[in-house]
Design an enzyme around this catalytic site. Structure first.
Site, PDB file in Angstrom:
ATOM      1  N   ARG A 173      84.515 -19.181 134.166  1.00  0.00           N
ATOM      2  CA  ARG A 173      83.584 -20.312 134.236  1.00  0.00           C
ATOM      3  C   ARG A 173      84.299 -21.635 133.960  1.00  0.00           C
ATOM      4  O   ARG A 173      83.767 -22.527 133.308  1.00  0.00           O
ATOM      5  CB  ARG A 173      82.407 -20.114 133.277  1.00  0.00           C
ATOM      6  CG  ARG A 173      81.619 -18.849 133.533  1.00  0.00           C
ATOM      7  CD  ARG A 173      80.993 -18.811 134.931  1.00  0.00           C
ATOM      8  NE  ARG A 173      80.397 -17.515 135.185  1.00  0.00           N
ATOM      9  CZ  ARG A 173      80.990 -16.527 135.860  1.00  0.00           C
ATOM     10  NH1 ARG A 173      82.209 -16.712 136.369  1.00  0.00           N
ATOM     11  NH2 ARG A 173      80.386 -15.381 136.058  1.00  0.00           N
ATOM     12  N   SER A 223      72.283 -18.707 133.483  1.00  0.00           N
ATOM     13  CA  SER A 223      72.920 -18.083 132.319  1.00  0.00           C
ATOM     14  C   SER A 223      73.238 -19.147 131.281  1.00  0.00           C
ATOM     15  O   SER A 223      73.966 -20.099 131.565  1.00  0.00           O
ATOM     16  CB  SER A 223      74.204 -17.368 132.738  1.00  0.00           C
ATOM     17  OG  SER A 223      73.921 -16.301 133.606  1.00  0.00           O
ATOM     18  N   GLU A 293      77.474 -21.699 128.283  1.00  0.00           N
ATOM     19  CA  GLU A 293      77.937 -21.885 129.655  1.00  0.00           C
ATOM     20  C   GLU A 293      77.255 -23.107 130.265  1.00  0.00           C
ATOM     21  O   GLU A 293      77.868 -23.876 130.993  1.00  0.00           O
ATOM     22  CB  GLU A 293      77.624 -20.643 130.491  1.00  0.00           C
ATOM     23  CG  GLU A 293      77.994 -20.776 131.961  1.00  0.00           C
ATOM     24  CD  GLU A 293      77.719 -19.505 132.745  1.00  0.00           C
ATOM     25  OE1 GLU A 293      77.262 -19.618 133.901  1.00  0.00           O
ATOM     26  OE2 GLU A 293      77.956 -18.409 132.218  1.00  0.00           O
TER      27      GLU A 293
END
EC number: 1.3.1.98
Length: 301
Positions: A173, A223, A293
Site C-alpha cells: 500500500r 479498508s 491504510e
C-alpha cells in the site's frame, strides 16, 4: 486584483467551484468545504492549475476519486483537484494505457473485453487508476506493482516525467509518489493474452467474494487498516469484540470488521474517534498496533 479575480482570469475555461462541500464527492459521505474544487479536463489544464497554485503559494492536492480517504469536517484549504475527467483508456496489443482519472473497475472490464489477463484482482476495487498507483492498490494476491509498466507524472514543480515500476519503489500500500508530491497523469499496464471466459469467471468469482464479505450497501472508506504481518486487521478487530462498535453515526461493520460504515449521518470526527478507539482496544486485547491504510485529510471543524 484579488486572488479570486486573478484565478478566474488566468484559469479561464477551467471548471472551478468555490467553497464546495466535499461530502458529495467522497465515498464516506463526510467532509467540509474545499476552498477551490477543480475539475481539469486534461493534463494541460491540470498543469495550469498547479503552476498558478505554486506561483500564488496556494496549497493544492489531488484526491483521485476520494475512495480511500476521510476529509475532515473543517474541509481542505487551497485547491482540491479531482481528475475524474482525465479518464481516457486505450489498448495497444497487450498494453492498456489509462489516464489517472479513469475508473479502476471499468479499466479491468476493458481488459476483459480484450481478453487480457493480469488485472482480475482489481475488478472490485473502487477508485481511480491514479489513486490505485498512489496506494499500490491490491486484493486477492494481486497488486498494481505486478502489472505496471510505466507511469507519467506531473512533478510538484510542474514538470512531466515518465517513471518505471522500479522508480515508484512499490511496497505494501505504498509508492514513492506518496513522498514525492507528484501527480499521476497516466499509466501503462503490461498484461498478457488470455481466454475471455476464463478471465470473466475469475472476475465473477472475486466480485461474488467481495459482495459476500464487504458492506457495500453503506458509505465507507474501504479498508481502514493495513494488514499486520502474520495477521488480518478484520480478524483482530473481531476478536476484540468490536463488530458493531459505534461512535456517533459510524460503526465497525458486522459483516467485515475491517470496514467502518456511515450508518446514521456520521461525521469525519466520528470516523477519527472510532479509528483511534479501535486501535487502542485492539492493542489492549492482542498487543498489536494497527496502522491506518485510509488517509485523513484537511482541518478539524
Amino acid at each position: 486584483m484579488s486572488v479570486r479575480e486573478k484565478m478566474l482570469e488566468i484559469l479561464e475555461g477551467i471548471d472551478i467551484r468555490f467553497k464546495e462541500p466535499l461530502h458529495s464527492y467522497s465515498y464516506t459521505k463526510v467532509g467540509g468545504e474545499a476552498d477551490y474544487l477543480v475539475f481539469p479536463r486534461n493534463r494541460f489544464e491540470l498543469a495550469r492549475v498547479v503552476k498558478f497554485a505554486n506561483q500564488e503559494n496556494i496549497p493544492w492536492m489531488v484526491l483521485g476519486n476520494a475512495s480511500n480517504i476521510i476529509v475532515r469536517d473543517g474541509g481542505i484549504r487551497g485547491f482540491v483537484i479531482l481528475c475524474d475527467k482525465l479518464n481516457n483508456v486505450s489498448v495497444d496489443g497487450y498494453t492498456i494505457e489509462a489516464e489517472a482519472g479513469a475508473n479502476l473497475i471499468e479499466t479491468t472490464r476493458i481488459a476483459l473485453r480484450h481478453s487480457l489477463t493480469g488485472f482480475e484482482f482489481a475488478c472490485g476495487i473502487p477508485g481511480s487508476v491514479g489513486g490505485a498507483v498512489f496506494m499500490n492498490a491490491g486484493a486477492y494476491g494481486g497488486e498494481i506493482a505486478h502489472i505496471l509498466q510505466s507511469c507519467k507524472v506531473l512533478t510538484k514543480d510542474g514538470e512531466i516525467e515518465t517513471l518505471s515500476a522500479k522508480d515508484l519503489a512499490f511496497g505494501y500500500r505504498h509508492s514513492a509518489i506518496q513522498e514525492s508530491g507528484a501527480v499521476v497523469l497516466s499509466v501503462k499496464f503490461a498484461l498478457a493474452p488470455g481466454t475471455h471466459q476464463v478471465i470473466k469467471q475469475e472476475m465473477d468469482r472475486l466480485t461474488h467474494l467481495r459482495e459476500l464479505k464487504q458492506p457495500l450497501e453503506y458509505p465507507s472508506c474501504g479498508s481502514v487498516f493495513k494488514r499486520p504481518v502474520g495477521h488480518f486487521a478484520g480478524q483482530l478487530i473481531s476478536e476484540a469484540g468490536l463488530k458493531g462498535y459505534r461512535i456517533g453515526g459510524v460503526e465497525v461493520s458486522e459483516k467485515h470488521a475491517g470496514f467502518m460504515i456511515n450508518v446514521a449521518d456520521g461525521t469525519a470526527k466520528d470516523y477519527e474517534d472510532l479509528i483511534q478507539s479501535v486501535i487502542e482496544k485492539v492493542k489492549e486485547h492482542s498487543g498489536i498496533t494497527l496502522e491506518r491504510e485510509v488517509r485523513i485529510l484537511g482541518e478539524s471543524k
